[in-house]
Design a protein around this motif. Structure first.
Motif, PDB file in Angstrom:
ATOM      1  N   UNK A  59      29.208  57.980  22.447  1.00  0.00           N
ATOM      2  CA  UNK A  59      30.629  58.135  22.171  1.00  0.00           C
ATOM      3  C   UNK A  59      30.810  59.223  21.120  1.00  0.00           C
ATOM      4  N   UNK A  60      32.010  59.774  21.031  1.00  0.00           N
ATOM      5  CA  UNK A  60      32.359  60.707  19.969  1.00  0.00           C
ATOM      6  C   UNK A  60      33.526  60.100  19.231  1.00  0.00           C
ATOM      7  N   UNK A  61      33.344  59.882  17.932  1.00  0.00           N
ATOM      8  CA  UNK A  61      34.337  59.168  17.132  1.00  0.00           C
ATOM      9  C   UNK A  61      34.813  60.051  15.989  1.00  0.00           C
TER      10      UNK A  61
ATOM     11  N   UNK B 293      30.975  58.570  27.124  1.00  0.00           N
ATOM     12  CA  UNK B 293      32.397  58.242  27.131  1.00  0.00           C
ATOM     13  C   UNK B 293      33.214  59.509  27.374  1.00  0.00           C
ATOM     14  N   UNK B 294      34.476  59.359  27.782  1.00  0.00           N
ATOM     15  CA  UNK B 294      35.319  60.545  27.980  1.00  0.00           C
ATOM     16  C   UNK B 294      35.448  61.406  26.720  1.00  0.00           C
ATOM     17  N   UNK B 295      35.559  60.790  25.543  1.00  0.00           N
ATOM     18  CA  UNK B 295      35.702  61.598  24.319  1.00  0.00           C
ATOM     19  C   UNK B 295      34.413  62.351  24.003  1.00  0.00           C
TER      20      UNK B 295
ATOM     21  N   UNK C 204      28.902  62.041  16.938  1.00  0.00           N
ATOM     22  CA  UNK C 204      28.455  61.336  18.132  1.00  0.00           C
ATOM     23  C   UNK C 204      27.824  60.036  17.671  1.00  0.00           C
ATOM     24  N   UNK C 205      28.089  58.954  18.388  1.00  0.00           N
ATOM     25  CA  UNK C 205      27.502  57.656  18.062  1.00  0.00           C
ATOM     26  C   UNK C 205      26.918  57.045  19.328  1.00  0.00           C
ATOM     27  N   UNK C 206      25.835  56.328  19.152  1.00  0.00           N
ATOM     28  CA  UNK C 206      25.192  55.661  20.278  1.00  0.00           C
ATOM     29  C   UNK C 206      25.466  54.165  20.164  1.00  0.00           C
TER      30      UNK C 206
END
Length: 111
Positions: free
Chosen positions: A82-84, A10-12, A92-94
């Motif tokens: 993603x980075x949340x 993702x962009x983040x 980082x989350x998958x």
């Protein structure tokens, strides 16, 4: 490539990898792998990589490359990293369509 990408960033997540890589003076290459273990059977492992290996599957966004080895890809196909950031912290989350269940830590899953 047509159809669903094998892996994506993702962009983040791309922005965060770029910031970490710059701070550590390393290439902006994030390696995602799956190891046995964790509370649900498998766990995700993230690390900055020095280079893309010949057999890696790679996806790029905004100058950042996400790489996965062929063995891990079997468990990660179609996933997005993603980075949340939340009140509970940042990580980082998958988002893995292959995971049948996960655990509260967010780094472990089963199929």
């Amino acid at each position: 490539m047509t159809g669903t990408p094998e892996i994506s960033l993702t962009p983040s997540a791309a922005a965060r990898v770029a910031a970490i890589a710059q701070r550590q003076d390393k290439p902006a290459i994030l390696r995602l792998a799956v190891d046995g273990g964790g509370c649900a059977g498998f766990q995700y492992r993230f690390a900055l990589a020095e280079a893309v290996e010949a057999d890696d599957i790679a996806a790029s966004r905004d100058g950042v490359t996400l790489v996965v080895d062929p063995v891990s890809l079997d468990l990660l196909r179609g996933s997005a990293v993603d980075y949340v950031e939340s009140l509970g912290g940042a990580s980082f989350q998958v988002v893995n369509p292959n995971a049948a269940s996960g655990c509260g830590c967010g780094t472990s899953f089963s199929i």
